[in-house]
Scaffold this active site. Sequence first.
Site, PDB file in Angstrom:
ATOM      1  N   GLU A 132      11.160 -40.668  46.012  1.00 25.86           N
ATOM      2  CA  GLU A 132      11.662 -42.258  46.448  1.00 25.86           C
ATOM      3  C   GLU A 132      12.261 -42.924  45.293  1.00 25.86           C
ATOM      4  O   GLU A 132      12.107 -44.085  44.885  1.00 25.86           O
ATOM      5  CB  GLU A 132      10.318 -42.986  46.823  1.00 25.86           C
ATOM      6  CG  GLU A 132       9.651 -42.626  48.081  1.00 25.86           C
ATOM      7  CD  GLU A 132       8.464 -43.163  48.461  1.00 25.86           C
ATOM      8  OE1 GLU A 132       8.225 -44.516  47.923  1.00 25.86           O
ATOM      9  OE2 GLU A 132       7.584 -42.794  49.090  1.00 25.86           O
ATOM     10  N   ASN A 175      12.149 -35.914  47.462  1.00 24.35           N
ATOM     11  CA  ASN A 175      11.505 -36.536  48.747  1.00 24.35           C
ATOM     12  C   ASN A 175      11.558 -37.971  48.852  1.00 24.35           C
ATOM     13  O   ASN A 175      11.528 -38.798  47.970  1.00 24.35           O
ATOM     14  CB  ASN A 175      10.010 -36.174  48.276  1.00 24.35           C
ATOM     15  CG  ASN A 175       8.968 -36.332  49.654  1.00 24.35           C
ATOM     16  OD1 ASN A 175       9.431 -35.768  50.687  1.00 24.35           O
ATOM     17  ND2 ASN A 175       8.064 -37.155  49.279  1.00 24.35           N
ATOM     18  N   HIS A 211       8.088 -40.892  57.867  1.00 26.37           N
ATOM     19  CA  HIS A 211       7.103 -42.075  58.580  1.00 26.37           C
ATOM     20  C   HIS A 211       7.728 -42.970  59.650  1.00 26.37           C
ATOM     21  O   HIS A 211       8.643 -43.920  59.263  1.00 26.37           O
ATOM     22  CB  HIS A 211       6.896 -42.920  57.439  1.00 26.37           C
ATOM     23  CG  HIS A 211       5.930 -42.267  56.405  1.00 26.37           C
ATOM     24  ND1 HIS A 211       4.612 -41.795  56.667  1.00 26.37           N
ATOM     25  CD2 HIS A 211       6.109 -41.950  54.841  1.00 26.37           C
ATOM     26  CE1 HIS A 211       4.119 -40.986  55.481  1.00 26.37           C
ATOM     27  NE2 HIS A 211       5.135 -41.527  54.686  1.00 26.37           N
ATOM     28  N   GLU A 241       6.081 -35.859  55.453  1.00 27.54           N
ATOM     29  CA  GLU A 241       4.909 -37.068  55.492  1.00 27.54           C
ATOM     30  C   GLU A 241       4.910 -37.495  57.084  1.00 27.54           C
ATOM     31  O   GLU A 241       4.601 -38.559  57.333  1.00 27.54           O
ATOM     32  CB  GLU A 241       5.299 -37.853  54.548  1.00 27.54           C
ATOM     33  CG  GLU A 241       5.245 -37.349  53.125  1.00 27.54           C
ATOM     34  CD  GLU A 241       5.249 -38.531  52.142  1.00 27.54           C
ATOM     35  OE1 GLU A 241       5.015 -39.734  52.177  1.00 27.54           O
ATOM     36  OE2 GLU A 241       5.580 -38.208  50.931  1.00 27.54           O
ATOM     37  N   ASP A 243       4.253 -38.977  60.316  1.00 26.53           N
ATOM     38  CA  ASP A 243       3.271 -39.983  61.114  1.00 26.53           C
ATOM     39  C   ASP A 243       4.156 -40.830  61.958  1.00 26.53           C
ATOM     40  O   ASP A 243       5.322 -41.139  61.591  1.00 26.53           O
ATOM     41  CB  ASP A 243       2.156 -40.488  60.415  1.00 26.53           C
ATOM     42  CG  ASP A 243       2.621 -41.304  59.134  1.00 26.53           C
ATOM     43  OD1 ASP A 243       1.798 -41.476  58.039  1.00 26.53           O
ATOM     44  OD2 ASP A 243       3.741 -41.930  59.146  1.00 26.53           O
TER      45      ASP A 243
HETATM   46  O1  G3I Z   1      -8.386 -44.438  43.374  1.00 29.57           O
HETATM   47  C1  G3I Z   1      -8.686 -45.826  43.500  1.00 29.57           C
HETATM   48  C2  G3I Z   1      -9.893 -46.150  43.634  1.00 29.57           C
HETATM   49  O2  G3I Z   1     -10.687 -45.733  42.294  1.00 29.57           O
HETATM   50  C3  G3I Z   1     -10.160 -47.715  43.802  1.00 29.57           C
HETATM   51  O3  G3I Z   1     -11.611 -48.191  43.903  1.00 29.57           O
HETATM   52  C4  G3I Z   1      -9.433 -48.154  45.034  1.00 29.57           C
HETATM   53  C5  G3I Z   1      -9.505 -49.528  45.566  1.00 29.57           C
HETATM   54  O4  G3I Z   1      -8.542 -50.177  44.815  1.00 29.57           O
HETATM   55  O5  G3I Z   1      -8.034 -47.644  45.183  1.00 29.57           O
HETATM   56  C6  G3I Z   1      -8.036 -46.118  45.035  1.00 29.57           C
HETATM   57  O6  G3I Z   1      -6.557 -45.898  44.797  1.00 29.57           O
HETATM   58  C7  G3I Z   1      -5.954 -45.940  46.153  1.00 29.57           C
HETATM   59  C8  G3I Z   1      -5.202 -44.429  46.386  1.00 29.57           C
HETATM   60  O7  G3I Z   1      -4.536 -44.517  47.645  1.00 29.57           O
HETATM   61  C9  G3I Z   1      -6.055 -43.519  46.489  1.00 29.57           C
HETATM   62  O8  G3I Z   1      -6.911 -43.684  47.717  1.00 29.57           O
HETATM   63  C10 G3I Z   1      -4.930 -47.128  46.309  1.00 29.57           C
HETATM   64  O9  G3I Z   1      -5.792 -48.145  46.158  1.00 29.57           O
HETATM   65  C11 G3I Z   1      -4.091 -46.873  47.247  1.00 29.57           C
HETATM   66  O10 G3I Z   1      -2.778 -47.622  47.347  1.00 29.57           O
HETATM   67  C12 G3I Z   1      -3.565 -45.485  47.252  1.00 29.57           C
HETATM   68  O11 G3I Z   1      -2.646 -45.363  48.868  1.00 29.57           O
HETATM   69  C13 G3I Z   1      -1.999 -44.222  48.651  1.00 29.57           C
HETATM   70  C14 G3I Z   1      -0.256 -44.639  48.741  1.00 29.57           C
HETATM   71  O12 G3I Z   1       0.595 -43.359  48.777  1.00 29.57           O
HETATM   72  C15 G3I Z   1      -0.087 -45.212  47.325  1.00 29.57           C
HETATM   73  O13 G3I Z   1       1.168 -45.883  47.656  1.00 29.57           O
HETATM   74  C16 G3I Z   1      -2.074 -43.401  49.935  1.00 29.57           C
HETATM   75  O14 G3I Z   1      -3.452 -42.997  50.104  1.00 29.57           O
HETATM   76  C17 G3I Z   1      -1.134 -42.192  50.122  1.00 29.57           C
HETATM   77  O15 G3I Z   1      -1.414 -41.714  51.610  1.00 29.57           O
HETATM   78  C18 G3I Z   1       0.174 -42.714  50.251  1.00 29.57           C
HETATM   79  O16 G3I Z   1       1.094 -41.698  50.052  1.00 29.57           O
HETATM   80  C19 G3I Z   1       2.463 -42.070  49.959  1.00 29.57           C
HETATM   81  C20 G3I Z   1       3.288 -40.996  49.411  1.00 29.57           C
HETATM   82  O17 G3I Z   1       2.638 -40.611  48.206  1.00 29.57           O
HETATM   83  C21 G3I Z   1       4.805 -41.089  49.304  1.00 29.57           C
HETATM   84  N1  G3I Z   1       5.248 -41.556  50.603  1.00 29.57           N
HETATM   85  C22 G3I Z   1       4.649 -42.808  51.080  1.00 29.57           C
HETATM   86  C23 G3I Z   1       3.218 -42.290  51.378  1.00 29.57           C
HETATM   87  C24 G3I Z   1       2.458 -43.668  52.008  1.00 29.57           C
HETATM   88  O18 G3I Z   1       2.415 -44.864  51.198  1.00 29.57           O
END
Ligand code: G3I
Length: 324
Positions: A132, A175, A211, A241, A243
Amino acid sequence: ASGLNSAIVAAGKLYFGTATETFTLEDVEYATQVSNTADFGQLSPANSMKWQSVQPTQDTFTFDGGDAIADLAEANGQLLRCHTLVWYNQLPTWVSGGGFDNATLIEVMTNHITATVTQWKGKCYAWDVVNEAISDNGDGSFRSNVFLDTIGEAYIPIAFAAAAAADPDAKLYYNDYSIESDSPKATAALNIVKLVQSYGVKIDGIGLQAHFIVGSTPSTEAQVANMEAFAALGVEVGITELDIRTDTPVTASAQTQQAADYASTIDACMQVDACVGITLWDWTDKYSWVPGTFSGEGSALPWDEDLQKKEDVYDAMIAAIGGS
Ligand code: G3I
């Protein structure tokens, strides 16, 4: 039907797979189904190989999250797509906070890439080296981030060169999302391929995140033309990715449209030799990232919150692959 992965491999592709998380593997039914290679021949770590997870503080590396998914894939005989080395998001604050000069940030970025790629050397079918890097301004401009703002666009070829040096066998991908059909952003992604190639640096593929939104999914023809444009530059493509989200609660008509949208996207990949495989961004609504990001939306995946197949969606996907 044999399964999504069995069918797509029988049709000559490399894999049908899914992203997964470490915490979901504690859900025994989930862990069982994600290990079913009839449906999933490839895994991607949704979070555990990102910079925030791997090098949370400078020179302190934590690989256990990535190892859990790499080890599961190896145990299951599934391919691994490794994700992601350089991205503006999920950076630890010691990096995103900036304050580096050009040479220092190049060293910091190169060190991160080298250590991370070395950890899983030989295990990654592909790395999403840069994720990105293009803005959503509609003009195809680069997205501002600490790397662009400090190093300039050269950060992209420099990142690919570091990854190639650390694991010559991994396919190196750029990507992004909203590059799945002709648009200024897709053109900018084509230009990233040319930029890396102009440095004489290895780039092997483009990750089309896909997406999508039910009813707004690009047509098969548009997706095919776009994939062919990347292939013409000598790179492969993957749907990385996938969905297809909709307003929740989902209606019968929306799910019918969703089945058609999954089918048209899969059909596009089946029509293009350079399209090597398809990855869902998780497979069940139970753990999808969508509802937490787009409130009021979800139901984006082929399996529901109870890990049950949406039969109409699944059957349309199998039919599009050419399975029976
Ligand atoms: O690990 C922390 C945890 O310690 C904390 O307690 C909790 C609450 O704040 O947050 C946890 O981190 C989260 C992380 O996922 C792991 O679960 C983040 O808040 C959350 O924002 C993060 O979301 C991820 C997102 O990327 C971040 O932008 C999604 O799971 C993940 O599926 C998503 O994946 C991205 C790809 O990498 C790139 N393309 C877009 C895609 C969707 O956004």
